[in-house]
Design an enzyme around this catalytic site. Structure first.
Site, mmCIF file in Angstrom:
data_model
loop_
_atom_site.group_PDB
_atom_site.id
_atom_site.type_symbol
_atom_site.label_atom_id
_atom_site.label_comp_id
_atom_site.label_asym_id
_atom_site.label_seq_id
_atom_site.Cartn_x
_atom_site.Cartn_y
_atom_site.Cartn_z
ATOM 1 N N GLY A 30 0.868 -1.240 0.101
ATOM 2 C CA GLY A 30 0.113 0.061 -0.048
ATOM 3 C C GLY A 30 0.961 1.206 -0.009
ATOM 4 O O GLY A 30 1.918 1.194 -0.478
ATOM 5 N N GLY A 35 5.103 4.041 -9.187
ATOM 6 C CA GLY A 35 5.950 2.801 -9.422
ATOM 7 C C GLY A 35 4.907 1.738 -9.151
ATOM 8 O O GLY A 35 4.916 0.784 -10.099
ATOM 9 N N HIS A 36 4.032 1.721 -8.042
ATOM 10 C CA HIS A 36 3.214 0.733 -7.951
ATOM 11 C C HIS A 36 2.241 0.669 -9.204
ATOM 12 O O HIS A 36 2.087 -0.541 -9.850
ATOM 13 C CB HIS A 36 2.190 0.774 -6.776
ATOM 14 C CG HIS A 36 3.216 0.728 -5.569
ATOM 15 N ND1 HIS A 36 3.072 1.695 -4.655
ATOM 16 C CD2 HIS A 36 3.724 -0.616 -4.755
ATOM 17 C CE1 HIS A 36 3.871 1.302 -3.740
ATOM 18 N NE2 HIS A 36 4.255 0.203 -3.724
ATOM 19 N N LYS A 148 13.108 -2.084 -8.600
ATOM 20 C CA LYS A 148 13.627 -1.311 -7.581
ATOM 21 C C LYS A 148 14.023 -2.135 -6.252
ATOM 22 O O LYS A 148 15.149 -1.832 -5.731
ATOM 23 C CB LYS A 148 12.779 -0.212 -6.824
ATOM 24 C CG LYS A 148 13.399 0.684 -5.973
ATOM 25 C CD LYS A 148 12.071 1.385 -5.244
ATOM 26 C CE LYS A 148 12.677 1.785 -3.930
ATOM 27 N NZ LYS A 148 12.042 1.352 -2.729
ATOM 28 N N GLN A 152 15.146 -8.724 -3.606
ATOM 29 C CA GLN A 152 13.747 -9.270 -3.359
ATOM 30 C C GLN A 152 13.275 -9.943 -4.601
ATOM 31 O O GLN A 152 12.798 -11.163 -4.732
ATOM 32 C CB GLN A 152 12.747 -8.210 -3.348
ATOM 33 C CG GLN A 152 11.211 -8.444 -3.244
ATOM 34 C CD GLN A 152 10.427 -7.537 -2.553
ATOM 35 O OE1 GLN A 152 10.337 -7.500 -1.352
ATOM 36 N NE2 GLN A 152 9.632 -6.838 -3.330
HETATM 37 P P1 AMP Z 1 5.974 -2.338 -1.810
HETATM 38 O O1 AMP Z 1 4.667 -1.770 -1.475
HETATM 39 O O2 AMP Z 1 7.123 -1.157 -1.430
HETATM 40 O O3 AMP Z 1 6.355 -3.597 -1.130
HETATM 41 O O4 AMP Z 1 6.037 -2.616 -3.435
HETATM 42 C C1 AMP Z 1 5.306 -3.420 -4.074
HETATM 43 C C2 AMP Z 1 5.786 -3.652 -5.550
HETATM 44 O O5 AMP Z 1 6.121 -2.422 -6.162
HETATM 45 C C3 AMP Z 1 7.051 -4.439 -5.307
HETATM 46 O O6 AMP Z 1 7.380 -5.314 -6.090
HETATM 47 C C4 AMP Z 1 8.329 -3.212 -5.493
HETATM 48 O O7 AMP Z 1 9.678 -3.692 -6.174
HETATM 49 C C5 AMP Z 1 7.566 -2.338 -6.534
HETATM 50 N N1 AMP Z 1 8.006 -0.964 -6.579
HETATM 51 C C6 AMP Z 1 7.961 -0.255 -5.478
HETATM 52 N N2 AMP Z 1 8.497 0.999 -6.067
HETATM 53 C C7 AMP Z 1 8.881 0.922 -7.070
HETATM 54 C C8 AMP Z 1 9.377 1.700 -8.130
HETATM 55 N N3 AMP Z 1 9.871 2.995 -7.897
HETATM 56 N N4 AMP Z 1 9.564 1.538 -9.333
HETATM 57 C C9 AMP Z 1 8.874 0.138 -9.800
HETATM 58 N N5 AMP Z 1 8.424 -0.673 -9.053
HETATM 59 C C10 AMP Z 1 8.282 -0.470 -7.481
#
Ligand code: AMP
Length: 278
Positions: A30, A35-36, A148, A152
């Protein structure tokens, strides 16, 4: 777009939509940003329906304060997701994801001994727990992960291989703010001044790529670390240049593998990560 919180409702809805084995899945914690959303848009293009999960997974936080202050913005997340064509937002609580404590211990060998694995003990075990639980619930054909979180992605691919899961892992490009700063939910926790200065992280990575031709790996490692540390707002936890498969530090630029420079930096109390392909 439906907001669902239980596995029963989720699986019933997927069945109603006649979309079993045709689900694209984007797991998130969330506090969504562009990016998401780029992952979700790609998933919408490539799948019959898309499920986005929003779950701040306690088992992957090695720092209680980080978990506590992690931003939670469900209403705004729903607004951002609405226009994407995402069919289901799955926002379970911890009891739904872990009816019993998850005691599984994964072994990722060398992959988890470096960088994030080394500096955040238990983090990737928690990631593997939640991603495997969510895969089990959503049963996606394809799942989308951002580059990013480079390490992971390698861990998730390895987990899929170990557990022989029938899901394709799709890597997605890093989306950046205008300043170059990699988008992150944690950016919201920075003051305006910190956020401005945090752009030095990506600026330095981009510049390092230009300097690669005239410098050794060690020289670039030293230069990046010193340049970021010179900024009074920033404190490098690690910068390593690794191969893109085993994620082990490399000593030279030999062309036998793609090299990726990965960095973790504290900006005040907020920990930011970024990387660049050399
Ligand atoms: P998170 O909510 O931070 O766990 O991220 C969820 C997904 O979104 C993960 O696969 C992250 O790698 C991806 N994500 C987060 N930030 C970015 C970004 N700036 N560019 C591309 N993917 C992203």
């Amino acid at each position: 777009m439906k907001l669902l919180t239980t596995v029963n409702d989720l699986q019933f809805e997927i069945q109603q939509l006649g979309a079993e084995s045709q689900v694209g899945f984007v797991p998130t914690m969330g506090a969504l940003h562009a990016g998401h959303i780029s992952l979700v848009k790609q998933a919408v293009k490539e799948n019959r329906i898309v499920v986005v999960s929003i779950f701040v997974n306690p088992t992957q936080f090695n720092d209680a304060k980080d978990l506590e202050r992690y931003p939670r913005t469900l209403e705004n997340d729903m607004h951002l997701l609405e226009p994407t064509g995402c069919a289901i937002v799955f926002a379970p609580n911890a009891k739904e994801v872990y009816p019993e404590p998850d005691k599984r211990k994964f072994n990722f060998g060398k992959l988890e001994e470096v960088m994030e694995g080394k500096h955040r003990p238990g983090h990737f075990n928690g990631v593997a727990q939640v991603v495997s639980r969510l895969f089990d619930m959503v049963k996606p054909a394809k799942a989308y992960f951002g580059l990013k979180d480079f390490q992971q992605l390698a861990i998730v691919k390895n987990m899929v291989k170990q557990l022989q899961l029938p899901v394709e892992i799709v890597p997605c490009a890093i989306i950046r703010e205008k300043s170059g700063l990699a988008m992150s939910s944690r950016n919201e926790l920075l003051t305006e001044e910190q956020r401005k200065n945090a752009a030095v992280i990506s600026e330095t990575l981009f510049k390092a790529k230009e300097l690669k031709a005239q410098n050794s790996v060690q020289e670039i490692v030293d230069w990046v670390t010193e340049t970021i540390n010179k900024n009074p707002f920033l404190d490098v936890e690690y910068f390593e240049i690794v191969d893109d498969e085993q994620l082990q530090p490399v000593k030279n630029w030999e062309k036998d593998s793609t090299k990726v420079g990965c960095v973790a930096v504290f900006c005040g109390e907020i920990r930011l990560i970024d990387n660049i392909v050399f």
